[in-house]
Design an enzyme around this catalytic site. Structure first.
Site, PDB file in Angstrom:
ATOM      1  CB  ILE A 327      -0.910   0.315   1.012  1.00 22.98           C
ATOM      2  CG1 ILE A 327      -1.674  -1.500   0.870  1.00 22.98           C
ATOM      3  CG2 ILE A 327      -1.579   1.361   1.416  1.00 22.98           C
ATOM      4  CD1 ILE A 327      -2.373  -1.872   2.287  1.00 22.98           C
ATOM      5  CD  GLU A 345      -5.264  -4.526  16.334  1.00 23.91           C
ATOM      6  OE1 GLU A 345      -4.152  -4.663  17.303  1.00 23.91           O
ATOM      7  OE2 GLU A 345      -5.501  -3.235  16.076  1.00 23.91           O
ATOM      8  CB  CYS A 379      -3.742 -12.233  18.547  1.00 27.92           C
ATOM      9  SG  CYS A 379      -5.178 -12.100  19.521  1.00 27.92           S
TER      10      CYS A 379
END
Ligand SMILES: NC(=O)c1ccc[n+]([C@@H]2O[C@H](COP(=O)([O-])OP(=O)(O)OC[C@H]3O[C@@H](n4cnc5c(N)ncnc54)[C@H](O)[C@@H]3O)[C@@H](O)[C@H]2O)c1
Ligand SMILES: N[C@@H](CCC=O)C(=O)O
Length: 597
Positions: A327, A345, A379
């Site tokens: 990007i 995240e 996570c």
């Protein structure tokens, strides 16, 4: 079906009688032509009427069902849902502009607890499909963006209700089968957390829209308008939480954005079910476009589009970095109209720090849950443990006694529905974890205290394992394994401050972490010195289990952009505020008072 167009968007033909009446009214009142033109124009505009300042119904966190031995009705309903998904192999289509599209190129989604069982044939998007999904998101945008927020919120609130009732057991079954969860882990994810995301986001949206400039000069009205982003949003979702996928697509859509959704190959079944529930709740065609497929190809086409305006990602740090880089390169090459928002995240290497003053039983049980629930595939999972030398012998004895009682099995098979642990997600993950266990056996700095075995004969099973290291900088204390491997370092009691510092510096991550202590100074030291080591810091609680609306979730450093899922902050990333100043005061002179001296 609540179609956004039915009441608010007056079609051209429907508006004509209204227009004729208005023309006669204006002629009769001899209104000046310019004013008349303006009045007439408003009748042609497709606008969103909102005739009251609405408030969403009161919300609270969804209750997690126990599924205890007494809850036979729940177990029966769950078994029936499991059969629905196992009696035949389902075909999961692409969903573009509300159309279900079945492709001959498919990928299997297997049951990780029994890899011979194919749960679904998941259609794979071609380049043309990906372009069509982007186009669908663009075409649906104007109407969805002008749909009153209460209608958008109502769709998500209704979906939450459907999941709490009609589809509860189906959501559980799809998540248990496809993602290898036991019923409790599926309840807290695919039911409770998912419902909470939809409900709390609606509440946060209400609060955000109500937030307006606090100062206004006399004769002026300042207003803030929360425009959806001008292009479309790309959601790339992980396998491990159905709820996270729901939030990644749901949060931007709630704020009036349209979404291209690339689900994880190993969560396609539950994710597709979720989309069908949203459709039943009234989600209009084109708002969320579901395109399972090759992640690199999908991403390449999506992020190269000029109108790409945001990435909403959850997954591993390396994948996020590669998307960030793509990007950024495109920004430098002037590819976009806007600067895309990047929300991600990512990974973690989460710690438990056990001080000599801690309640040991509590620290032991919390560490077992933190490290091994859902096979360590959160996570937030505890994956490094620091224990004071003086309490280590007792800690170790208690920990190993409990670990040997952990039942591992196929959590959807009748004989092991009650197992605490299931399989890891796929063969690639199994091989990585098995090789870490084998490597540990020959590393002189590592000792396997408990566990260490693995078996993929029928499913991808890794035994919960505790490893001790003598080196506080060992790779096993720094690298994310994303499995049931917990590495511990035993520190001299007098070295508490030093160990706190080494926890802070040892890894690149900053997601979750916990201190277990009764001594207030020990807690204060950890809280101060570990300020940036964890975006979610727990005192005398495990590192997993953040609840929407209660513990806003996310970490910084290599763990992500820390935009806090489960808080109102995340919604602000998917709007672009327009400030409107309306002046009621008309000038009578161009000179300032000081010009009259
Ligand atoms: N911080 C959090 O809130 C949070 C929550 C859940 C999971 N995670 C992290 O997610 C990871 C586990 O999930 P996972 O295995 O699904 O992660 P992953 O990074 O392998 O996959 C995530 C998504 O990215 C896609 N993807 C993979 N490679 C890609 C590429 N080259 N280009 C574009 N897209 C690509 C996948 O298909 C999937 O949809 C762990 O690192 C875990 O810590 C973080
Ligand atoms: N809310 C969950 C998020 C897990 C991510 O994978 C937790 O806090 O454990």
């Amino acid at each position: 079906m609540l179609r956004a167009s039915t009441t608010r968007h007056v079609s051209r033909s429907a508006s004509r009688p209204i227009q004729r009446v208005t023309s006669r009214l204006l002629a009769a009142q001899a209104i000046r032509p310019s004013t008349r033109a303006a009045f007439l124009t408003t009748n042609h505009v497709r606008y969103a009427s909102q005739l009251a300042h609405h408030k969403i119904p009161a919300i609270k966190n969804e209750q997690v069902k126990d599924f205890s031995a007494n809850d036979q009705k729940d177990w029966d309903l769950l078994r029936a849902s499991i059969s629905k998904f196992t009696d035949e192999t389902l075909n999961v289509p692409l969903v573009i502009n509300g159309q279900k599209i079945y492709r001959s190129e498919t990928k299997s989604q297997i049951n990780p607890a029994k890899h011979s069982q194919n749960l679904a044939n998941v259609s794979q998007a071609s380049r043309e499909d990906i372009q069509a999904a982007i186009q669908a998101a663009k075409s649906a945008k104007a109407k969805w963006a002008s749909t009153p927020w209460t209608d958008r919120a109502a769709i998500f609130l209704k979906a939450a209700d459907l999941i709490s009732t009609k589809y509860r057991y189906d959501m559980l079954a799809a998540t248990m089968l496809g993602q290898g969860k036991n019923v409790y882990q599926a309840e807290i994810d695919a039911v409770a957390e998912l419902i909470d995301f939809f409900k709390f986001n609606a509440k946060y949206a209400e609060e955000l829209y109500a937030s307006q400039p606090i100062e206004t000069a006399p004769g002026v009205w300042n207003r803030a308008e929360y425009r959806p982003l001008e292009g479309f949003v790309y959601a790339v979702t992980p396998f491990n939480f159905t709820a996270i996928a729901a939030n990644l697509v749901g949060a931007p859509a709630l704020m009036g954005n349209t979404v291209v959704w690339k689900p994880s190959a190993t969560a396609a079944l539950s994710n597709y079910l979720l989309l069908t529930i949203l459709e039943e709740a009234g989600l209009p065609a084109g708002v969320i476009n579901f395109i399972p497929g090759d992640p690199v190809e999908v991403t390449e086409l999506v992020v190269n589009d000029e109108e790409f305006s945001a990435l909403h990602f959850t997954g591993s740090t390396d994948v996020f970095k590669s998307l960030y880089a793509k990007i950024s390169n495109n920004v430098a090459a002037d590819k976009y109209r806007d600067f895309p928002r990047i929300v991600g995240e990512t990974g973690g290497k989460n710690f438990h720090l056990v001080h000599s003053s801690a309640s040991l039983d509590h620290a032991v049980l919390s560490s077992l849950r933190g490290a091994f629930e859902y096979q360590g595939q959160k996570c937030s999972a505890t994956s490094r443990l620091y224990v004071a030398e003086s309490v280590w012998p007792e800690f170790k004895e208690k920990f190993t006694a409990h670990i040997s009682q952990i039942q591992i099995g196929n959590t959807v098979a009748p004989e092991s529905l009650n197992a605490f642990m299931g399989p890891v997600i796929h063969e690639q993950s199994f091989d990585k974890l098995a090789s870490a266990l084998e490597q540990a056996k020959s590393d002189p700095e590592l000792t396997i205290v408990s566990g260490g075995s693995h078996d993929k004969t029928n499913g991808f099973y890794i035994q919960p394992t505790l490893i001790q290291t003598t080196n506080p900088k060992h790779e096993y204390l720094t690298k994310e394994f994303f499995g049931p491997i917990l590495t511990t370092y035993v520190y001299p009691d007098a070295e508490y401050e030093n160990v706190v510092e080494s926890i802070d510096k040892a890894t690149k991550y900053g997601l979750t972490g916990s201190v277990f202590a009764r001594d207030r100074d020990a807690i204060r030291t950890a809280e101060e010195k570990l300020r940036y080591a964890a975006g979610n810091f727990y005192i005398n609680d495990k590192s997993t289990g953040a609840v929407v609306g209660q513990q806003w979730f996310g970490g910084a450093r290599a763990s992500g952009t820390n935009d806090k899922a489960g808080s109102g902050n995340i919604l602000s990333r998917f709007v672009s505020v327009r400030n409107i100043k309306e002046n009621f005061y008309e000038l009578t002179d161009f000179k300032y008072p000081s010009n009259y001296h």
